[in-house]
Scaffold this motif. Sequence first.
Motif, short mmCIF file in Angstrom:
data_model
loop_
_atom_site.label_atom_id
_atom_site.label_comp_id
_atom_site.label_asym_id
_atom_site.label_seq_id
_atom_site.Cartn_x
_atom_site.Cartn_y
_atom_site.Cartn_z
N PHE A 201 0.80 -1.20 0.00
CA PHE A 201 0.10 0.06 -0.04
C PHE A 201 0.97 1.26 0.12
N PHE A 202 2.02 1.20 0.76
CA PHE A 202 2.82 2.61 0.72
C PHE A 202 3.37 2.86 -0.73
N SER A 203 3.90 1.62 -1.43
CA SER A 203 4.45 1.83 -2.68
C SER A 203 3.46 2.29 -3.66
N PHE A 204 2.21 1.91 -3.32
CA PHE A 204 1.14 2.58 -4.37
C PHE A 204 0.34 3.65 -3.82
N ASN A 205 0.79 4.53 -2.89
CA ASN A 205 0.11 5.44 -2.06
C ASN A 205 -1.18 5.18 -1.74
N LEU A 206 -1.54 4.03 -1.18
CA LEU A 206 -2.88 3.48 -0.85
C LEU A 206 -2.91 3.32 0.65
N LEU A 207 -2.35 3.91 1.35
CA LEU A 207 -2.22 3.65 2.85
C LEU A 207 -3.55 3.74 3.49
N GLN A 208 -4.50 4.62 3.05
CA GLN A 208 -5.80 5.01 3.48
C GLN A 208 -6.57 3.38 3.63
N LYS A 209 -6.08 2.38 2.61
CA LYS A 209 -6.62 1.25 2.68
C LYS A 209 -6.56 0.35 4.08
N LEU A 210 -5.53 0.84 4.93
CA LEU A 210 -5.17 0.32 6.21
C LEU A 210 -6.66 0.55 7.00
N THR A 211 -6.97 1.92 7.03
CA THR A 211 -8.08 2.37 7.73
C THR A 211 -9.48 1.89 6.98
N ARG A 212 -9.51 1.84 5.97
CA ARG A 212 -10.75 1.43 4.95
C ARG A 212 -11.16 -0.01 5.39
N ASN A 213 -10.22 -1.09 5.12
CA ASN A 213 -10.42 -2.41 5.38
C ASN A 213 -10.53 -2.69 6.89
N THR A 214 -9.86 -2.05 7.95
CA THR A 214 -9.95 -2.50 9.52
C THR A 214 -11.52 -1.86 9.76
N GLN A 215 -11.77 -0.64 9.17
CA GLN A 215 -13.12 -0.11 9.66
C GLN A 215 -14.34 -1.28 9.02
N GLU A 216 -14.19 -1.51 7.59
CA GLU A 216 -15.35 -2.51 7.30
C GLU A 216 -15.43 -3.75 8.10
N ALA A 217 -14.12 -4.43 8.48
CA ALA A 217 -14.08 -5.61 9.15
C ALA A 217 -14.53 -5.06 10.74
N SER A 218 -14.39 -4.06 11.28
CA SER A 218 -14.84 -3.51 12.54
C SER A 218 -16.06 -3.44 12.58
N VAL A 219 -16.91 -3.04 11.59
CA VAL A 219 -18.40 -2.59 11.40
C VAL A 219 -18.97 -4.21 11.50
N ALA A 220 -18.51 -5.07 10.81
CA ALA A 220 -19.13 -6.32 10.73
C ALA A 220 -18.90 -7.02 12.10
N LEU A 221 -17.73 -6.78 12.65
CA LEU A 221 -17.87 -7.56 14.07
C LEU A 221 -18.89 -6.63 15.16
N ALA A 222 -18.81 -5.43 15.07
CA ALA A 222 -19.56 -4.72 15.94
C ALA A 222 -21.25 -5.41 15.68
N ASP A 223 -21.59 -5.48 14.48
CA ASP A 223 -22.87 -5.83 14.17
C ASP A 223 -23.09 -7.30 14.87
N ALA A 224 -22.30 -8.11 14.79
CA ALA A 224 -22.45 -9.43 15.43
C ALA A 224 -22.26 -9.46 16.83
N LYS A 225 -21.61 -8.56 17.52
CA LYS A 225 -21.45 -8.20 18.84
C LYS A 225 -22.95 -7.55 19.45
N ASN A 226 -23.35 -6.53 18.86
CA ASN A 226 -24.49 -5.89 19.12
C ASN A 226 -25.76 -7.14 19.02
#
Length: 532
Positions: A201-226
């Motif tokens: 991601f660093f090489s392609f200037n796509l470091l924003q994917k770190l936040t995006r992918n983590t956020q998507e996975a976190s939302v799915a986990l939050a739904d299951a816990k809720n």
Amino acid sequence: MKTYLKRFWKDNAVVFFLLTVTNVIQTIVSVRMAASLNTLVNLDFESFFKVLAEVMGLFLVFLLVLNVQINKTSETKQKMATAIRTDITKRMEQASYTSFHQKQVGTYTSWLSNDLNTIESSGFDLFYQILGGIIATVSSVIALFAFHWSIVVMTIVLTALTLSLPKLYENKLKTASLSTTEENERFISKVTDTLNGFDTFFSFNLLQKLTRNTQEASVALADAKNNQTRVTAKVAILGAFGNILGQLSVTGLTGYLVFRSLVPIGAMMATSDLAAVIFNTVGNLSQQLAAMRAVEPIFEKFETLEISTEKSSEKIPTVLSGIELEQVGYAYGDKQVLEKVDASFELGKKYAIVGASGSGKTTLLNILNGKLTDYSGSVQFSGNELNQLSGRELREHILYMDQIPYLFHGTVRENITLGETYTDEELAKVLKASSLEEVVANLPLGLDTDIGEAGRLLSGGQRQRVALARGFLRGKKIILLDEGTSSLDEKSALEIEQQLLANEDLTVLMITHQLREAIRSKLDKVVVLGNA
């Protein structure tokens, strides 16, 4: 979970005894406090202070035993957790190569961390809470007999009602709990995969994917816990309703008995305390039991890692002859990647395997390394059919090297020995054979220099040489090189390939997409797969 409770039955018996002592003391205190109220009503101050002194003594004993109980419970719980982790990793040891790689490494990490945390909190912790609650309930019911039989009858009836209400949501709670553990696995796998891709991601200037992918996975986990919380809340409310109804009913009945002069006024305090113990336990019991049963699917999930059915054989003491392939084929489902391959690899000789992408080069090496055993045709190794040999013993003679050998976070020594014991003389010999002597000599602590996470402080060529040293240290005489130098610079790649080909004792089979002329001239044969 029952398996581990039984396995450590002696430790659990001690915990049971300590729980019994602490809960019985609390019951006795409740009864004695009722006596203290009666002495006040009778204005018997001497008896009142005697009872207080008695209760103080009981509390001191309670605190001493409680300290021992807390520590013993923790020790027992951790013994069982360690045993579970050990059993999981032993199962991994016995899994086939294909079975292990059906799941991501992040999934197994989740088993050993998140799932074990769930087992500890929703399994063992709840088990001890329930056990303590049952002991307290039994001792409290017995104590109620000291006041009036009708209180005991009402308590038993209301206990049955309180237990039955939360069962309406028991299956839903079990399903919701399993969904949460599965979503935890996906979260860890997704985040691990994302973080491992930081450099890309660093090489392609796509470091924003770190936040995006983590956020998507976190939302799915939050739904299951809720969702799990919503179901848990319903169970808790039903249990609380039964709890409140039970305590108020027992208090009301005791008040009626006091008015009728059937029990002393001090009974109000005692029955109130004892009813609180009973109905708090019973009110939470269904929720706790449902949560505890919800860990059962986790244990069942561990069993999905299939044990290898790999055939055992006598260890091959000496490799007497090379490898013979006759009409060898292999298919992944409906896709045929190898078809009617005939080849012969003699001991001590050097071979290159070439072919177009998808022609089955890596598949062939995986067959020769014993990873894939369901091939068609015949593969003879030292006069034995390959899939009839123990893969474990087969790999005693064969070193498989892929493009980027995995190095552990630790020292050079630890990465070569892999935790086994070897002498300094043996290590010195393999350092020379793998051309690591100069590299190690220039490191600040020599063999004991830390090489960082995944060996990041070493160059690609140095990591390959460490992998070679691992094999040489264990007497590997057959080297399978799967594009092993493709990620290296030209000079390093050529050095390693020439080093392997110059060793007369080694049998080398190398897959390459770039067969250099300097290397081709030193090969005994080039095997072409497909239409290459």
